[in-house]
Design an enzyme around this catalytic site. Sequence first.
Site, mmCIF file in Angstrom:
data_model
loop_
_atom_site.group_PDB
_atom_site.id
_atom_site.type_symbol
_atom_site.label_atom_id
_atom_site.label_comp_id
_atom_site.label_asym_id
_atom_site.label_seq_id
_atom_site.Cartn_x
_atom_site.Cartn_y
_atom_site.Cartn_z
ATOM 1 C CE LYS A 265 -20.935 -7.189 -62.401
ATOM 2 N NZ LYS A 265 -20.587 -6.194 -63.376
ATOM 3 C CD GLN B 214 -17.490 -4.449 -64.552
ATOM 4 O OE1 GLN B 214 -17.786 -5.295 -64.202
ATOM 5 N NE2 GLN B 214 -18.163 -3.146 -64.083
ATOM 6 C CG ASP C 109 -24.175 -6.151 -68.295
ATOM 7 O OD1 ASP C 109 -24.769 -6.366 -67.309
ATOM 8 O OD2 ASP C 109 -23.046 -5.734 -68.417
#
Length: 305
Positions: A62, A106, A129
């Site tokens: 990422k 994460q 997200d």
Amino acid sequence: MTDTLAPVRDGKIIDGKAFAADLRAKVGRLAAQFEAQARRKAGLAVVLVGEDPASQVYVRAKGKSTLEAGMASFEHRLPADTDEADLLALVEALNVDPAVDGILVQLPLPRHLDEQKVIATISPDKDVDGFHVTNAGRLAVGQPGFVPCTPLGCLMLLKDRLGSLSGLEAVVIGRSNIVGKPMAQLLLAESCTVTIAHSRTRDLPDVVRRADIVVAAVGRPEMVKADWVKPGATVIDVGINRVPGREPGKTRLVGDVDYAAVSQVASAITPVPGGVGPMTIAVLLRNTLVAAYANAALDLASDAI
Ligand code: NAP
């Protein structure tokens, strides 16, 4: 100006890798435009707690992709025994940091940390997200908001391949908050007739057989068989499963769909790897760009990306 993505319609294979590369290039062009207008780069903060090897690989990928798109990447690596209060304090600091447009924590987090509490602390306007309940609610009622990256990527591939999805029968196998549920909401918003199947669904093959669109997000290697699939259906395989390889001691990745057999029946199918997987990071960059424009109060045409 709206420049369209190159269509990936050749043959039966839906080439997510090529589509994602086009999307990332487009995000890169718009990120440069954003930097010229806002006099700063769009920024994505990624928080990793602990040393889970798969998470480390994702976070590295990422960060690299964020920089390649011309955005700023802020990585925060915390030890596995981090206190919840310290993690929440970091998220709160990122919420008010003007250089940070998107925040990604994460998952999975170490067991002693409450994932829902951490996600709830992220500002919904930086929740690239799309996991915050505010964004899940916005999706459910049809308001603009951040949509989880993997299902949004699946929708992009479907629309690129099929054009209008209106009136099509869609079966989503899996009801997770990350993939299955938002996927079903997106397909409903495109006027599909949507069925959500899960581990308690009775006669799953029969349910899947009525679908024009099958999205498999289960986590069971090659579960969806050829005789479950209506001839001519479009099949999106979200699954990533590591199984023993053909050579001793080696492993290989397979999806939730028996690719070799189902590709004989389907009109279009995503491979694993190279289908849905590459879309997730590309959509994350797209969401970060959208967040940056909104946070800087600059206009980004709704059809720009
Ligand atoms: P998850 O949270 O474990 O959810 C799996 C879903 O599958 C659940 O709703 C479960 O039903 C259902 N299920 C399990 N066994 C089933 C069966 N035998 N028949 C029908 N349904 C069954 O998984 P997830 O996070 O959604 O991920 C699903 C897969 O996608 C995994 O392989 C994951 O690695 C992959 N994935 C890929 C990406 C990507 O970037 N390509 C991103 C995210 C996930 P219940 O709810 O009844 O338990």
